[in-house]
Design an enzyme around this catalytic site. Structure first.
Site, mmCIF file in Angstrom:
data_model
loop_
_atom_site.group_PDB
_atom_site.id
_atom_site.type_symbol
_atom_site.label_atom_id
_atom_site.label_comp_id
_atom_site.label_asym_id
_atom_site.label_seq_id
_atom_site.Cartn_x
_atom_site.Cartn_y
_atom_site.Cartn_z
ATOM 1 N N ARG A 274 0.811 -1.242 0.000
ATOM 2 C CA ARG A 274 0.000 0.000 0.000
ATOM 3 C C ARG A 274 0.831 1.274 0.000
ATOM 4 N NH1 ARG A 274 -3.687 -2.769 3.635
ATOM 5 N NH2 ARG A 274 -5.332 -3.622 2.336
ATOM 6 N N ASN B 281 0.301 19.663 -20.909
ATOM 7 C CA ASN B 281 0.049 18.768 -22.040
ATOM 8 C C ASN B 281 0.007 19.513 -23.370
ATOM 9 O OD1 ASN B 281 -0.265 16.189 -20.695
ATOM 10 N ND2 ASN B 281 -2.036 17.141 -19.720
ATOM 11 N N ARG C 53 -2.503 22.152 -14.242
ATOM 12 C CA ARG C 53 -1.460 21.180 -14.594
ATOM 13 C C ARG C 53 -1.670 20.614 -15.997
ATOM 14 N NH1 ARG C 53 1.172 16.211 -10.955
ATOM 15 N NH2 ARG C 53 2.646 15.579 -12.566
ATOM 16 N N LYS D 180 3.513 11.783 -10.965
ATOM 17 C CA LYS D 180 2.685 10.925 -11.828
ATOM 18 C C LYS D 180 3.454 9.640 -12.056
ATOM 19 C CE LYS D 180 -0.014 13.970 -14.825
ATOM 20 N NZ LYS D 180 -0.180 14.344 -16.246
ATOM 21 N N GLU E 80 10.395 19.244 -24.250
ATOM 22 C CA GLU E 80 9.570 19.437 -23.038
ATOM 23 C C GLU E 80 9.943 20.742 -22.328
ATOM 24 O OE1 GLU E 80 7.003 17.544 -22.454
ATOM 25 O OE2 GLU E 80 7.413 15.534 -23.234
ATOM 26 N N HIS F 208 0.699 17.806 -26.590
ATOM 27 C CA HIS F 208 0.531 16.369 -26.371
ATOM 28 C C HIS F 208 -0.742 15.811 -27.008
ATOM 29 C CE1 HIS F 208 3.795 17.100 -23.657
ATOM 30 N NE2 HIS F 208 3.854 15.854 -23.272
ATOM 31 N N HIS G 105 8.939 10.408 -27.970
ATOM 32 C CA HIS G 105 7.796 11.151 -27.429
ATOM 33 C C HIS G 105 7.991 12.676 -27.587
ATOM 34 C CE1 HIS G 105 4.573 12.321 -24.751
ATOM 35 N NE2 HIS G 105 5.441 12.972 -23.981
ATOM 36 N N HIS H 269 0.184 12.805 -29.179
ATOM 37 C CA HIS H 269 -0.214 11.416 -28.896
ATOM 38 C C HIS H 269 -0.801 10.749 -30.136
ATOM 39 C CE1 HIS H 269 -0.477 12.178 -24.304
ATOM 40 N NE2 HIS H 269 0.701 11.682 -24.649
ATOM 41 N N LYS I 141 7.788 23.491 -13.405
ATOM 42 C CA LYS I 141 6.906 22.338 -13.184
ATOM 43 C C LYS I 141 6.486 22.258 -11.718
ATOM 44 C CE LYS I 141 5.638 17.741 -14.138
ATOM 45 N NZ LYS I 141 5.852 16.500 -14.814
ATOM 46 N N GLU J 99 -4.013 17.326 -11.330
ATOM 47 C CA GLU J 99 -4.424 17.732 -12.678
ATOM 48 C C GLU J 99 -5.922 17.933 -12.833
ATOM 49 O OE1 GLU J 99 -1.951 16.141 -15.871
ATOM 50 O OE2 GLU J 99 -3.710 16.160 -17.161
HETATM 51 N N1 LIG Z 1 5.455 10.986 -14.934
HETATM 52 C C1 LIG Z 1 5.470 12.047 -15.717
HETATM 53 O O1 LIG Z 1 5.074 13.141 -15.321
HETATM 54 C C2 LIG Z 1 6.023 11.922 -17.101
HETATM 55 C C3 LIG Z 1 6.243 13.059 -17.866
HETATM 56 C C4 LIG Z 1 6.805 12.909 -19.135
HETATM 57 C C5 LIG Z 1 7.115 11.638 -19.604
HETATM 58 N N2 LIG Z 1 6.869 10.544 -18.827
HETATM 59 C C6 LIG Z 1 7.210 9.190 -19.285
HETATM 60 O O2 LIG Z 1 8.620 9.142 -19.454
HETATM 61 C C7 LIG Z 1 8.925 8.164 -20.450
HETATM 62 C C8 LIG Z 1 9.948 8.749 -21.387
HETATM 63 O O3 LIG Z 1 11.108 9.042 -20.648
HETATM 64 P P1 LIG Z 1 12.535 9.123 -21.332
HETATM 65 O O4 LIG Z 1 12.459 10.010 -22.503
HETATM 66 O O5 LIG Z 1 13.489 9.399 -20.256
HETATM 67 O O6 LIG Z 1 12.682 7.656 -21.955
HETATM 68 P P2 LIG Z 1 13.438 6.333 -21.450
HETATM 69 O O7 LIG Z 1 13.301 6.153 -19.998
HETATM 70 O O8 LIG Z 1 12.983 5.224 -22.328
HETATM 71 O O9 LIG Z 1 14.955 6.674 -21.788
HETATM 72 C C9 LIG Z 1 15.342 6.825 -23.134
HETATM 73 C C10 LIG Z 1 16.550 5.942 -23.484
HETATM 74 O O10 LIG Z 1 17.719 6.521 -22.899
HETATM 75 C C11 LIG Z 1 18.414 5.535 -22.138
HETATM 76 N N3 LIG Z 1 19.148 6.271 -21.099
HETATM 77 C C12 LIG Z 1 18.707 6.693 -19.898
HETATM 78 N N4 LIG Z 1 19.637 7.443 -19.296
HETATM 79 C C13 LIG Z 1 20.695 7.487 -20.139
HETATM 80 C C14 LIG Z 1 21.967 8.110 -20.083
HETATM 81 N N5 LIG Z 1 22.309 8.888 -19.054
HETATM 82 N N6 LIG Z 1 22.814 7.936 -21.120
HETATM 83 C C15 LIG Z 1 22.456 7.198 -22.206
HETATM 84 N N7 LIG Z 1 21.267 6.586 -22.319
HETATM 85 C C16 LIG Z 1 20.389 6.744 -21.293
HETATM 86 C C17 LIG Z 1 17.324 4.613 -21.656
HETATM 87 O O11 LIG Z 1 17.840 3.374 -21.240
HETATM 88 C C18 LIG Z 1 16.470 4.534 -22.912
HETATM 89 O O12 LIG Z 1 17.024 3.628 -23.818
HETATM 90 C C19 LIG Z 1 7.620 7.797 -21.125
HETATM 91 O O13 LIG Z 1 7.234 6.524 -20.670
HETATM 92 C C20 LIG Z 1 6.648 8.854 -20.643
HETATM 93 O O14 LIG Z 1 5.327 8.368 -20.542
HETATM 94 C C21 LIG Z 1 6.339 10.667 -17.594
#
Ligand SMILES: NC(=O)c1ccc[n+]([C@@H]2O[C@H](COP(=O)([O-])OP(=O)(O)OC[C@H]3O[C@@H](n4cnc5c(N)ncnc54)[C@H](O)[C@@H]3O)[C@@H](O)[C@H]2O)c1
Length: 346
Positions: A112, A232, A228, A134, A176, A235, A252, A239, A214, A224
């Site tokens: 939990r 998006n 907040r 999130k 972003e 987005h 993304h 999407h 942020k 949200e």
């Molecule tokens: N929670 C939120 O508020 C929020 C906001 C935006 C995005 N997201 C989520 O985040 C995800 C995207 O995140 P991301 O862009 O970090 O993608 P990711 O986590 O897939 O990382 C991208 C790639 O970079 C690699 N990597 C990570 N750190 C590295 C480093 N220092 N050097 C080299 N390679 C590295 C990873 O292994 C991966 O292959 C999506 O799933 C999205 O839904 C969440």
């Protein structure tokens, strides 16, 4: 450099976000580092030189958005049960947004809810995903459809990790950042226009400004229900682009960049943005090699896909439309014909 998030309207406590080289830290509890083989290969040695714990475990899940799913969540849970993690234990999310979202989700449901700390390693996760609580995972119905709001205990942002990030991943993070500047802060946008994020000191300053932006938004509206949603921007269109291209063509942040161009064109049509402002945003995106063009094959099916968005209802689509640079309007009251006339230009 430290940013505090006071979550005034919530039951969660506030927490700090540190933007600096990791400090030597000992955790007097059971700790699991959740990561993937790529991040572990590049940076686990450095992390282990900085942190220690009463008992320390490393759990790796496969790398990639396609593994942000129930199988990976089960793998992590299984490992935590096997090692008898309890409510006083701690998880460290060590990776990009995928690892951060999944670790956050696991920590929201394990017994939990247990504590977790974000140690983001991509630009996107440092400026955006690690801040705000999130968490989530994907399923066959779509992205991030399962999850919870669960705030981390703290966020440790060490810009050193970014030195190994591929250029495209860096650009996706910049998208972003630009999103936050356009929606909330004109001065920040002008700073981005005049500076180069490839400079280390500028980058650190930019991370700080983005995180602060942020944090301010999340502090006002953690779950949200209002402002907040402005984060998006780009987005709603992005999407659909990700979906149409089966998540294979664009990262993304790249799809969001095109989405911002579409939102800007909508704003221009609504007389909320000038052509000159739209061009400035396009130029800034292009400065970091982000895509700004897209060919829509069928504008009607593109429009219908908006209804899959979490912000949409059965009958209306919520759009985040910039008002000039530095302000934004959230509206579910845009004529379909106006949006279609924008889509026809792509
Ligand atoms: N929670 C939120 O508020 C929020 C906001 C935006 C995005 N997201 C989520 O985040 C995800 C995207 O995140 P991301 O862009 O970090 O993608 P990711 O986590 O897939 O990382 C991208 C790639 O970079 C690699 N990597 C990570 N750190 C590295 C480093 N220092 N050097 C080299 N390679 C590295 C990873 O292994 C991966 O292959 C999506 O799933 C999205 O839904 C969440």
């Amino acid at each position: 450099m430290q940013v505090n998030i006071p979550l005034i309207q919530t039951i969660d406590n506030s927490y700090s976000i540190t933007i600096d080289a990791l400090k030597q830290t000992h955790f007097d509890t059971k700790v699991a580092i959740i990561t993937n083989p790529k991040v572990a290969g590049l940076h686990l040695g450095y992390l282990l030189s900085k942190i220690s714990a009463k008992e320390l475990y490393i759990i790796t899940v496969p790398d990639g958005e396609e593994y942000k799913n129930q199988d990976s969540v089960n793998l992590i849970l299984e490992s935590l049960f096997n090692h008898r993690f309890n409510r006083k234990s701690l998880l460290l999310a060590f990776g990009g947004g995928v690892i951060g979202d999944m670790t956050g989700y696991v920590s929201s449901i394990y017994q939990r809810g247990i504590d977790f700390i974000q140690i983001p390693t991509t630009l996107l996760s440092q400026v955006d995903a690690s801040v705000g609580g999130k968490t989530g995972m994907n399923n066959t119905y779509g992205k991030n459809l399962i999850g919870a709001f669960h705030q981390p205990k703290s966020v440790l942002i060490d810009p050193l990790f970014l030195t190994t990030l591929p250029q495209r991943e860096f650009g996706a993070g910049v998208a972003e950042v630009i999103k936050m500047a356009v929606t909330f802060n004109k001065d920040f946008f002008e700073f981005l226009e005049n500076e180069d994020l490839n400079d280390r000191e500028v980058l650190q300053e930019v991370i700080k400004k983005a995180v602060q932006t942020k944090a301010d938004v999340v502090a006002q509206d953690e779950k949200e229900h209002g402002i907040r949603a402005a984060l998006n921007y780009g987005h709603t269109f992005g999407h659909v682009i990700e979906n149409e291209t089966n998540y294979k063509t664009y990262l993304h942040g790249e799809a969001v960049a095109i989405g911002m161009i579409m939102a800007n064109e909508t704003a221009v049509k609504m007389k909320l943005m000038s052509n000159e402002e739209a061009l400035r945003i396009k130029n800034l995106l292009q400065k970091y090699s982000l895509p700004t063009e897209y060919t829509i094959k069928d504008t009607n099916s593109f429009y219908e896909a908006f209804f899959l968005d979490k912000k949409s209802s059965d009958t209306s689509v919520t759009f985040i439309i910039p008002v000039g640079i530095g302000s934004v309007k959230i509206t579910d009251d845009i004529e379909k014909s106006l949006v279609l006339s924008v889509l026809e230009n792509f």
